[in-house]
Structures are given as structure tokens and as C-alpha cells.
Design an enzyme around this catalytic site. Sequence first.
Site, PDB file in Angstrom:
ATOM      1  N   CYS A   7       0.829  -1.209   0.000  1.00 24.62           N
ATOM      2  CA  CYS A   7       0.000   0.000   0.000  1.00 24.62           C
ATOM      3  C   CYS A   7       0.866   1.262   0.000  1.00 24.62           C
ATOM      4  O   CYS A   7       2.059   1.218   0.291  1.00 24.62           O
ATOM      5  CB  CYS A   7      -0.931  -0.017   1.214  1.00 24.62           C
ATOM      6  SG  CYS A   7      -2.404   1.016   1.008  1.00 24.62           S
ATOM      7  N   ASP A 125      -6.329  -2.986  11.743  1.00 21.78           N
ATOM      8  CA  ASP A 125      -5.114  -2.326  12.216  1.00 21.78           C
ATOM      9  C   ASP A 125      -5.373  -1.907  13.663  1.00 21.78           C
ATOM     10  O   ASP A 125      -6.505  -1.965  14.149  1.00 21.78           O
ATOM     11  CB  ASP A 125      -4.796  -1.109  11.336  1.00 21.78           C
ATOM     12  CG  ASP A 125      -3.366  -0.624  11.471  1.00 21.78           C
ATOM     13  OD1 ASP A 125      -2.648  -1.084  12.379  1.00 21.78           O
ATOM     14  OD2 ASP A 125      -2.958   0.232  10.654  1.00 21.78           O
TER      15      ASP A 125
END
Length: 202
Positions: A7, A125
Site C-alpha cells: 500500500c 489495524d
Amino acid sequence: MSLVKICGVTRVEDAQRAVELGADLVGLNFWPRSPRYLTPEQALPVAEAVRGRAQVVGVFVDPPPGRPEAVAEAVGLDLVQFHGDEEPQRLAPWGRRAIKVFRLSGAPEPEQLAAYPEVWGFLFDVRHPDYGGTGERWEYGTLSGLELPRPFLVAGGIGPDNARQALEASGAAGIDICSGVETAPGIKDGERMQRLFAEVRR
């Protein structure tokens, strides 16, 4: 085979290298406050470089109405990642093209996940005051035992030295990595990516 999402990609050469090494998903950041932010015009050549070889994911944080749709059309996004506090109705029109992110301080509640029944999958996360990726390691085993009808990815503090541990502890279908393979925000390091994929694929 575990999924790998690289990412915060900002350069064509980094996207190409990631896919050559085995990346399944390439994330492009459209959150203006991110140091890895890209305009659609900047993102298009990166997406074109890997189109058909990896899924191109657009990352948004509480975007204004119509923004993800406009960017997805301009860039040709395969998936759209919602990283903010977006309500289920905001994701519903995207169906299996949506990834919903949860920033956790513990195990996710079943009712939280059940509110997004049609998404492609989830990303977990650790909770942080800001919406960007934390880059901080956490107890990935908090996710162990999750039984979901959709795949989920784990993120946060993952790099070449702990990618396998994060996968095994969490039971995730894959990992999402950004700063763990960088020399600077948005600048990926080829040697770190090579070590990462060697660790994940072994």
C-alpha cells in the site's frame, strides 16, 4: 497462498517491482492528508503499470460524496478501501468491490462486522488517534479464531522480519504493508520487498 497488499505506492517502478515479486493488491492513497497522497492524474500511470496483474485498490478516509466514484472511474480501481468511520450504507453500493477497515483496541465485535455483509473483505489495524496506518506492531493474535465469510487482512508494523508471524498469529488471509518496505514515505525499497515476499512465500 497468503495475500499481500503493498500500500501507499506512489511510483510506477515500485508498483511494477511489487507485482513482479508477487503482490496481489497494490494500494493507491487518495486521502489528502497522507504523505503518500496521489491525485487521480498521478495515480493513473501507476495503476496502468500493473493492471491485469494485480488488483488496484484506492484508499479513502471519509471521502466527500461522489469522490470515490469519480476516482474509481478516472483511475480504473478494482477495489475501494474505506479507512475512516464510514457507515454501512456508504459502502453498500460498492458491494464486493469494498474493503472496510477497522482500527481496533481489541477483538472486533461480531455485530460490527455483520453490518457490512457484502464487502470484499476487511482490514484490521491497531487504533490510533489519526486515520493513517500506524506502522506500529500490536497483538495480531487478537484476531485469532475469527470466523468470517469474507477474507481479512492484517496491518500495522509488519515488515520482512515479522510478516509470517503476523499471518500465523492472526489467521488472516493476508497482510497489508506500507512503511515496512519503505526508505521514505511512498518510496518502496526493492530489497526489503524481496525479503518480505521470500518470508511470506516460504
